[in-house]
Write an enzyme that holds these catalytic residues in place. Structure first.
Site, PDB file in Angstrom:
ATOM      1  N   ASP A 269       7.231  -2.714 -12.803  1.00  0.00           N
ATOM      2  CA  ASP A 269       7.244  -4.139 -12.627  1.00  0.00           C
ATOM      3  C   ASP A 269       7.033  -4.974 -13.807  1.00  0.00           C
ATOM      4  OD1 ASP A 269       7.740  -3.709  -9.677  1.00  0.00           O
ATOM      5  OD2 ASP A 269       5.613  -3.565  -9.438  1.00  0.00           O
TER       6      ASP A 269
ATOM      7  N   ASP B  48       2.826  -5.058  -9.291  1.00  0.00           N
ATOM      8  CA  ASP B  48       1.594  -4.532  -9.482  1.00  0.00           C
ATOM      9  C   ASP B  48       1.874  -3.118 -10.708  1.00  0.00           C
ATOM     10  OD1 ASP B  48       2.453  -2.660  -7.651  1.00  0.00           O
ATOM     11  OD2 ASP B  48       0.488  -1.758  -7.888  1.00  0.00           O
TER      12      ASP B  48
ATOM     13  N   ASP C 224       7.372  -6.450  -4.975  1.00  0.00           N
ATOM     14  CA  ASP C 224       7.433  -5.003  -4.864  1.00  0.00           C
ATOM     15  C   ASP C 224       6.813  -4.674  -3.687  1.00  0.00           C
ATOM     16  OD1 ASP C 224       7.437  -2.680  -5.820  1.00  0.00           O
ATOM     17  OD2 ASP C 224       5.458  -2.731  -6.334  1.00  0.00           O
TER      18      ASP C 224
END
Length: 802
Positions: free
Chosen positions: A691, A687, A502
């Site tokens: 996600d 995080d 990410d």
């Protein structure tokens, strides 16, 4: 002959009235305590305990049961009880445990109590993890149920567990020393016999009888654990690893004793002495490895201070840390440990936070800034306001995460156990075949070959190949600041060839926010801070730095990948991506987006303000990408919901070949699934809330400490420090752990496949078989111990090494 108590084996007084029918026979007991415990066991339907146990129980002593009610008080439970929704979880340390059957008995007994939801026993640590419904059963009732069986249980105390571990090490050391001292004269007499054969001479007879007495002592004291294990396995109807060993030792000692009394034939006292000594040495080494990971948890628990100095209107008072509440103010002097997560409200100082973040340099904390429980004040006195209770602090979370990891059972462990059990059965068949073949070919060697086959086999090496390496690997990861949550994912972490990241909060972190008002009358800062206050993702943390707590938001709801909505002062607001917050495009926002930074928009009925988030790359991001490529990662991808232009720019900076922006959570999940359908394994690092589904779907997933709780619960590993370079080091540890497990399994299989046939054909005498078997177990554990290689102080666990 004086009769002994069926429960504790102590002498029974004459005309004892305490009797019960157990296992089809009338049994007699020495006291009302043993009689009552036996009644409780029978009433619970756990009569199998008496079949499974391999040592008598301790005699129950009177227990002040009225004092157990204290454990139902919330203020007492605050120190050790963890709430999980409507359920509560406690870890109990059992006393008076004599054998694995004792743990089994307590586990089965507690499972049958109404209100107990789950019980998991740890034979090695003599602990029980109990989940229960406090509305249906109190903790005192659980402790009383353990007392009814003649044992004692109390909430887990690391200091007490450390004493138990030290006692176990001491007992093992005593047995090993005894075996070494007794084995020496046996080997001396055997060596003299080999070098100067003189059957019938007086000194040979004396030597054999001396060796006979010495080996009998070896089998009765240090070697008795082997026979205990074999008897336990046979009572349970299975062939454990101790069964062939015990049979081989019994045959060797019986044949040697007969040869000594008859003064003819071969003796195997040297093989017995060597075998017992080296097996004890191997098991002592194994014990050292198994306790390494357990010590990690105990050290974590010992970091927390016992007391704190609370400031009240009347002045300063010393209180137990468990008595602290949210909002309490505590004084932390230089050299003292912060008792709980909080905020500095008076003074400023530097704190050693290496125990948590892994940063070796002290970190300055000023009024209004957060400080973690477990950090050490190294400069000036400060006053800290408690924001989280000790059990909910960073240290408490780490302890819970590590315990969860240690409870997981990777496939490699189960594979080793299954292989060992199958191998034991095969050994008996080979030993019988060798005996029958030798009777036909060389009758004088039949017994020697059979003993050699039974002794040379090493199922222990097969069973130890994975568990010791995994325990030490988990400890090593923790020293790096990477907390393993599910050890099953270690294989994927080591072997995956694709890594996806990410962007926001993972490879970058939001440091500063700039506001661009779009409608002057509104208090945009206060509204935005109120909307982001409930969350802990990086963007929320950026707003939190400016939060004056002037306004309060209600009905706050997060829309994954887009933003948040909520009500402030009765009006509804939206904060997030421009296409989420605005109904129509705004040229002022489009102009801000041309800067290349991320833009968030706050809007109600009309646009109120735009916030430009200026991100900076997280430390170690560039080094991480480079190291992963060196480690054999073939494909690295950057998946983000941010604008494609910004995502591609960051990917070029880091050397990441694939960059995808504007991705919704379902798009990321589809990308992961597509990679996995081709047979590949994927590591995901993220995080945020959006996600979490992707982390759960990946073969190995890593969440950051600053991430959301949902992301952390969905992940397999938990990064405590902000330096991403630790992930590459963690993968190196995973690869080394996997390599060591493969080496151990290969060595154990090759050793047994080569040595067993040689022993069956008579090429390996019993004494050499004893040496080979012990060396095999020692080699497996020694190879695993290479994972204990010391590292620079860079994490929580490293800081705790003695």
């Amino acid at each position: 002959m004086e009769e002994s108590c069926f429960h504790c084996a102590l002498p029974v007084p004459r005309e004892a009235p305490w009797k019960l029918f157990v296992a089809g026979k009338e049994r007699v007991f020495c006291c009302p305590g043993c009689h009552g415990v036996a009644q409780a066991i029978l009433k619970a339907g756990l009569e199998d305990y008496y079949r499974f146990r391999d040592t008598p129980a301790e005699r129950p002593e009177p227990l002040a049961l009225e004092g157990l009610a204290l454990f139902d008080r919330p203020d007492v439970q605050a120190a050790f009880l963890r709430q999980e929704g409507e359920a509560a979880e406690v870890r109990l340390l059992l006393e008076r445990i004599r054998c694995p059957a004792c743990v089994w008995l307590n586990e089965q007994h507690l499972r049958r109590l109404p209100g107990v939801l789950e019980v998991a026993g740890d034979i090695a640590g003599h602990t029980l993890k109990v989940r229960f419904d406090p509305e249906r059963i109190g903790l005192s009732a659980i402790l009383r149920a353990v007392a009814d069986l003649g044992y004692r249980a109390h909430p887990f105390d690391p200091a007490h567990r450390r004493r138990l571990m030290e006692d176990e090490k001491r007992r093992n050391g005593e047995r090993l020393l005894f075996a070494g001292l007794i084995a020496m004269p046996v080997m001396h007499f055997s060596l003299a016999t080999y070098l100067m054969p003189a059957a019938g001479e007086l000194w040979v007879v004396i030597g054999r009888y001396t060796a006979l007495i010495a080996c009998l002592a070896l089998l009765i004291y240090p070697g008795w654990d082997i026979f205990h294990g074999a008897l336990r396995d046979l009572r349970r109807g299975r062939l454990g690893m101790d069964v062939p060993i015990a049979l081989g030792l019994s045959l060797a000692f019986g044949a040697s004793a007969l040869a000594t009394f008859m003064q003819e034939g071969e003796v195997y006292f040297d093989a017995i002495a060597m075998f017992v000594f080296f097996v004890l040495a191997a098991r002592a080494f194994e014990l050292r490895g198994r306790q390494a990971a357990a010590r990690v948890l105990d050290r974590l628990a010992r970091i927390e201070p016992r007391t704190a100095r609370r400031l009240t209107e009347k002045g300063e008072e010393e209180v137990a840390v468990v008595d602290l509440s949210e909002g309490d103010r505590v004084l932390v002097a230089p050299g003292e440990t912060v008792p709980a997560d909080g905020v500095v409200i008076e003074g400023e100082s530097a704190f050693d936070e290496a125990l948590l973040s892994g940063e070796s340099e002290p970190v300055a904390r000023h009024p209004g800034e957060e400080v973690a429980g477990g950090a050490v004040n190294i400069a000036q006195p400060v006053v800290v306001e408690v924001r989280r209770l000790p059990r909910d602090s960073a240290l408490g979370r780490i302890q819970a995460l590590l315990m969860r990891a240690m409870e997981s059972r990777p496939a490699a462990v189960a594979l080793g156990d299954r292989a060992a059990r199958l191998f034991v059965a095969g050994v008996f068949f080979i030993a019988l075949a060798a005996f029958l073949w030798a009777l036909h070919q060389a009758p004088s060697e039949a017994l020697s070959r059979t003993i050699a086959v039974l002794i040379v086999t090493c199922p222990c090496a097969l069973a130890l190949a994975a568990p010791v390496a995994l325990a030490l690997g988990a400890s090593r990861l923790a020293r790096l600041g990477v907390i393993p949550l599910r050890m099953e994912a270690l294989e994927a972490l080591a072997t995956a060839r694709t890594v996806a990241f990410d962007k926001t909060g993972t490879l970058t972190r939001g440091e500063t926010l700039e506001i661009h008002p779009l409608d002057e009358p509104e208090d945009a800062w206060a509204i935005a801070c109120a909307l982001e206050r409930p969350f802990s993702h990086p963007i929320a943390l950026a707003f939190r730095a400016r939060d004056g707590h002037r306004l309060r938001a209600e009905a706050v709801r997060q829309v994954p990948g887009k933003g948040v909505t909520g009500e402030v002062a009765g009006r509804t607001y939206r904060l997030g991506r421009p296409d989420f917050a605005l109904e129509t495009a705004d040229p002022r926002i489009e102009a801000l987006e041309q800067s290349g930074h991320r833009v968030l928009v706050l809007a109600g009925d009309v646009p109120l303000a735009a916030f430009v988030l200026k991100e900076e790359m997280r430390p170690g991001a560039e080094e991480l990408a480079r190291r992963l490529k060196v480690q054999g990662i073939r494909h690295i991808a950057l998946l983000s919901g941010d604008q494609p232009g910004r995502v591609e720019a960051l990917a070029r900076t880091l050397g990441i070949p694939e960059a995808r922006g504007g991705m919704a959570p379902e798009d990321k999940l589809a990308w992961i699934r597509q990679r996995q359908q081709g047979g590949g394994q994927v590591i995901m690092v993220g995080d945020g809330v959006n996600d979490a589904p992707v982390l759960a779907a990946a073969d190995a997933s890593i969440a950051l400490a600053e991430g959301t709780d949902l992301a952390q619960r969905a992940s397999d590993f938990f990064l405590m420090k902000g330096d991403l370079a630790s992930l590459a080091k963690a993968r190196a540890v995973a690869r080394k752990t996997r390599r060591i497990i493969a080496q151990n399994l290969t060595w154990a299989l090759l050793y047994n496949l080569s040595m067993v046939p040689l022993a069956a054909m008579g090429f390996i005498p019993p004494w050499a078989a004893a040496l080979g078997m012990s060396a095999s177990s020692l080699g497996v554990v020694a190879n695993a111990m290479r994972l204990r290689e010391r590292q620079p102080r860079m994490s929580l666990i490293a800081a705790l090494q003695p």
